[in-house]
Design an enzyme around this catalytic site. Structure first.
Site, PDB file in Angstrom:
ATOM      1  N   SER A 179      -8.194  -4.762   5.121  1.00  0.00           N
ATOM      2  CA  SER A 179      -8.724  -4.496   3.778  1.00  0.00           C
ATOM      3  C   SER A 179      -9.075  -5.776   2.992  1.00  0.00           C
ATOM      4  O   SER A 179      -8.721  -5.901   1.808  1.00  0.00           O
ATOM      5  CB  SER A 179      -7.743  -3.624   2.984  1.00  0.00           C
ATOM      6  OG  SER A 179      -7.486  -2.412   3.662  1.00  0.00           O
ATOM      7  N   ASP A 222       0.833  -1.210   0.000  1.00  0.00           N
ATOM      8  CA  ASP A 222       0.000   0.000   0.000  1.00  0.00           C
ATOM      9  C   ASP A 222       0.866   1.258   0.000  1.00  0.00           C
ATOM     10  O   ASP A 222       1.995   1.239   0.492  1.00  0.00           O
ATOM     11  CB  ASP A 222      -0.927  -0.026   1.231  1.00  0.00           C
ATOM     12  CG  ASP A 222      -2.107   0.921   1.073  1.00  0.00           C
ATOM     13  OD1 ASP A 222      -2.365   1.384  -0.052  1.00  0.00           O
ATOM     14  OD2 ASP A 222      -2.770   1.195   2.091  1.00  0.00           O
ATOM     15  N   GLY A 223       0.322   2.329  -0.557  1.00  0.00           N
ATOM     16  CA  GLY A 223       0.994   3.626  -0.499  1.00  0.00           C
ATOM     17  C   GLY A 223       1.543   4.114  -1.833  1.00  0.00           C
ATOM     18  O   GLY A 223       2.242   5.138  -1.872  1.00  0.00           O
ATOM     19  N   GLU A 246     -12.419  -4.599  -4.352  1.00  0.00           N
ATOM     20  CA  GLU A 246     -12.946  -3.237  -4.155  1.00  0.00           C
ATOM     21  C   GLU A 246     -12.228  -2.195  -5.017  1.00  0.00           C
ATOM     22  O   GLU A 246     -12.732  -1.089  -5.217  1.00  0.00           O
ATOM     23  CB  GLU A 246     -12.825  -2.825  -2.677  1.00  0.00           C
ATOM     24  CG  GLU A 246     -13.758  -3.549  -1.728  1.00  0.00           C
ATOM     25  CD  GLU A 246     -13.339  -4.982  -1.432  1.00  0.00           C
ATOM     26  OE1 GLU A 246     -14.217  -5.854  -1.409  1.00  0.00           O
ATOM     27  OE2 GLU A 246     -12.131  -5.248  -1.255  1.00  0.00           O
ATOM     28  N   ASN A 247     -11.036  -2.538  -5.508  1.00  0.00           N
ATOM     29  CA  ASN A 247     -10.263  -1.551  -6.277  1.00  0.00           C
ATOM     30  C   ASN A 247     -10.894  -1.208  -7.635  1.00  0.00           C
ATOM     31  O   ASN A 247     -10.542  -0.198  -8.252  1.00  0.00           O
ATOM     32  CB  ASN A 247      -8.812  -2.016  -6.480  1.00  0.00           C
ATOM     33  CG  ASN A 247      -7.954  -1.953  -5.231  1.00  0.00           C
ATOM     34  OD1 ASN A 247      -7.039  -2.760  -5.033  1.00  0.00           O
ATOM     35  ND2 ASN A 247      -8.225  -0.988  -4.345  1.00  0.00           N
ATOM     36  N   TRP A 248     -11.862  -2.007  -8.099  1.00  0.00           N
ATOM     37  CA  TRP A 248     -12.583  -1.657  -9.339  1.00  0.00           C
ATOM     38  C   TRP A 248     -13.294  -0.316  -9.198  1.00  0.00           C
ATOM     39  O   TRP A 248     -13.599   0.336 -10.186  1.00  0.00           O
ATOM     40  CB  TRP A 248     -13.627  -2.727  -9.696  1.00  0.00           C
ATOM     41  CG  TRP A 248     -13.070  -4.064 -10.076  1.00  0.00           C
ATOM     42  CD1 TRP A 248     -13.144  -5.206  -9.340  1.00  0.00           C
ATOM     43  CD2 TRP A 248     -12.375  -4.416 -11.290  1.00  0.00           C
ATOM     44  NE1 TRP A 248     -12.534  -6.252 -10.010  1.00  0.00           N
ATOM     45  CE2 TRP A 248     -12.056  -5.787 -11.205  1.00  0.00           C
ATOM     46  CE3 TRP A 248     -11.992  -3.697 -12.428  1.00  0.00           C
ATOM     47  CZ2 TRP A 248     -11.369  -6.478 -12.214  1.00  0.00           C
ATOM     48  CZ3 TRP A 248     -11.308  -4.381 -13.434  1.00  0.00           C
ATOM     49  CH2 TRP A 248     -11.001  -5.749 -13.328  1.00  0.00           C
ATOM     50  N   GLY A 255      -0.102   5.465  -4.269  1.00  0.00           N
ATOM     51  CA  GLY A 255      -0.731   6.745  -4.600  1.00  0.00           C
ATOM     52  C   GLY A 255      -0.082   7.883  -3.821  1.00  0.00           C
ATOM     53  O   GLY A 255       0.230   8.944  -4.380  1.00  0.00           O
TER      54      GLY A 255
HETATM   55  C1  IPE Z   1      -5.458  -2.799  -0.303  1.00  0.00           C
HETATM   56  O1  IPE Z   1      -5.116  -1.471  -0.392  1.00  0.00           O
HETATM   57  C2  IPE Z   1      -5.431  -3.424  -1.668  1.00  0.00           C
HETATM   58  C3  IPE Z   1      -4.105  -3.563  -2.275  1.00  0.00           C
HETATM   59  C4  IPE Z   1      -2.975  -3.255  -1.728  1.00  0.00           C
HETATM   60  C5  IPE Z   1      -4.109  -4.116  -3.604  1.00  0.00           C
HETATM   61  P1  IPE Z   1      -6.224  -0.325  -0.515  1.00  0.00           P
HETATM   62  O2  IPE Z   1      -5.491   0.952  -0.654  1.00  0.00           O
HETATM   63  O3  IPE Z   1      -7.191  -0.662  -1.594  1.00  0.00           O
HETATM   64  O4  IPE Z   1      -6.967  -0.439   0.877  1.00  0.00           O
HETATM   65  P2  IPE Z   1      -7.870   0.626   1.664  1.00  0.00           P
HETATM   66  O5  IPE Z   1      -8.910   1.092   0.699  1.00  0.00           O
HETATM   67  O6  IPE Z   1      -6.976   1.733   2.089  1.00  0.00           O
HETATM   68  O7  IPE Z   1      -8.421  -0.141   2.823  1.00  0.00           O
HETATM   69  C1  IPE Z   2      -1.667   0.232  -3.338  1.00  0.00           C
HETATM   70  O1  IPE Z   2      -1.406   1.611  -3.346  1.00  0.00           O
HETATM   71  C2  IPE Z   2      -1.881  -0.327  -4.730  1.00  0.00           C
HETATM   72  C3  IPE Z   2      -3.256  -0.704  -5.039  1.00  0.00           C
HETATM   73  C4  IPE Z   2      -4.261  -0.666  -4.219  1.00  0.00           C
HETATM   74  C5  IPE Z   2      -3.500  -1.165  -6.390  1.00  0.00           C
HETATM   75  P1  IPE Z   2      -2.581   2.674  -3.299  1.00  0.00           P
HETATM   76  O2  IPE Z   2      -2.920   3.054  -4.715  1.00  0.00           O
HETATM   77  O3  IPE Z   2      -3.708   2.198  -2.501  1.00  0.00           O
HETATM   78  O4  IPE Z   2      -1.856   3.879  -2.596  1.00  0.00           O
HETATM   79  P2  IPE Z   2      -2.497   4.933  -1.576  1.00  0.00           P
HETATM   80  O5  IPE Z   2      -3.133   4.153  -0.473  1.00  0.00           O
HETATM   81  O6  IPE Z   2      -3.510   5.710  -2.360  1.00  0.00           O
HETATM   82  O7  IPE Z   2      -1.340   5.755  -1.136  1.00  0.00           O
HETATM   83 MG    MG Z   3      -4.135   2.376  -0.515  1.00  0.00          MG
END
Ligand code: IPE
Ligand code: IPE
Ligand code: MG
Length: 240
Positions: A191, A19-20, A66-68, A22
């Site tokens: 998550s 995660d992270g 949920e990422n969709w 973004g």
């Molecule tokens: C969990 O991260 C999914 C992946 C790392 C692929 P998210 O960024 O989607 O989780 P939430 O929304 O912060 O719980």
């Molecule tokens: C994790 O990084 C990758 C995926 C969920 C695909 P994020 O995209 O969730 O990064 P943040 O949480 O927005 O920093």
């Molecule tokens: Mg994230």
């Protein structure tokens, strides 16, 4: 191994919530996709490190059910990145004797991407040195529902169902449960990841964003894991 790390207990299986990406991009005023791209570099380094350290199984969360719901451009960028990453990395993984599995509802992807994933799994299916499980279109709840459906389709008598049988219906059948669960980017939640399998995993959460997570950070997590007392419900006296 570097000196000073001889008391390390090497987990057989590490699971990671990567995660992270973004936030990493935002800090640099870059598009989110740039963070995901850098995330692939981090994953390459961690796969290599696991191979060197002797971690047999690595299971990473790459895309949740949920990422969709993210903006369409980001979802498209991620799909393109998965395709590109498989194309670029698969030969080397195969050469390094790593078996790759894409686990999740992979029917939800485009025909091309699904075929690419199946091809990579086929190519590496007899590899023995390490296992990389990439969880895609994955949800812990979806996995449990899918297992229940298969159990019903197989007409398994309810008396026969126990934890071992149930585990054998999960996407992760045959893979031992994670010893260590790492989450980067400091979120204190699961998550929807590996809900069944992490029942007794040790949890390690770091502020480090996934694109910055490297071998040094991995060793730090393993060092902390090595200090943990895993009790599995027993008392300390019973463990030692
Ligand atoms: C969990 O991260 C999914 C992946 C790392 C692929 P998210 O960024 O989607 O989780 P939430 O929304 O912060 O719980
Ligand atoms: C994790 O990084 C990758 C995926 C969920 C695909 P994020 O995209 O969730 O990064 P943040 O949480 O927005 O920093
Ligand atoms: Mg994230």
């Amino acid at each position: 191994m570097t000196s000073g790390s001889c008391n390390l207990k090497i987990p057989r299986h590490i699971a990671i919530i990567m995660d992270g990406n973004g936030r990493w991009a935002k800090k640099r005023m870059l598009p989110r996709a740039a963070g995901h791209k850098k995330g692939v570099d981090a994953l390459r380094e961690i796969v290599k490190a696991c191979n060197e350290i002797g971690v047999k199984h690595l299971t990473v969360y790459a895309f949740s059910t949920e990422n969709w719901a993210r903006p369409k451009e980001e979802v498209t960028a991620l799909m393109n990145l998965f395709m590109e990453a498989i194309n670029n990395e698969i030969k080397k993984l195969h050469k390094n004797d790593v078996r790759i599995r894409f686990l999740g509802r992979i029917d939800g992807f485009s025909k091309n991407l699904k075929e690419k994933m199946v091809e990579a799994m086929e190519l590496t299916k007899n590899n023995k040195r390490g296992n990389l499980n990439v969880m895609v279109n994955y949800g812990g709840r979806a996995e449990i529902i899918d297992a229940i459906k298969k159990i019903i389709d197989d007409k398994v008598p309810s008396d026969n169902i126990d934890e071992t049988i149930f585990s054998s219906y999960l996407y992760t059948a045959g893979i031992p449960d994670p010893d260590l669960l790492i989450r980067t980017a400091d979120e204190m939640r699961i998550s929807n990841y590996l809900l069944w399998q992490i029942a007794y995993s040790e949890i390690y959460i770091t502020k480090t964003l996934w694109p910055d997570f490297d071998k040094k950070e991995l060793i730090k997590a393993i060092e902390e894991y090595s200090q943990r007392e895993r009790k599995f419900g027993k008392t300390s006296e019973q463990i030692t």
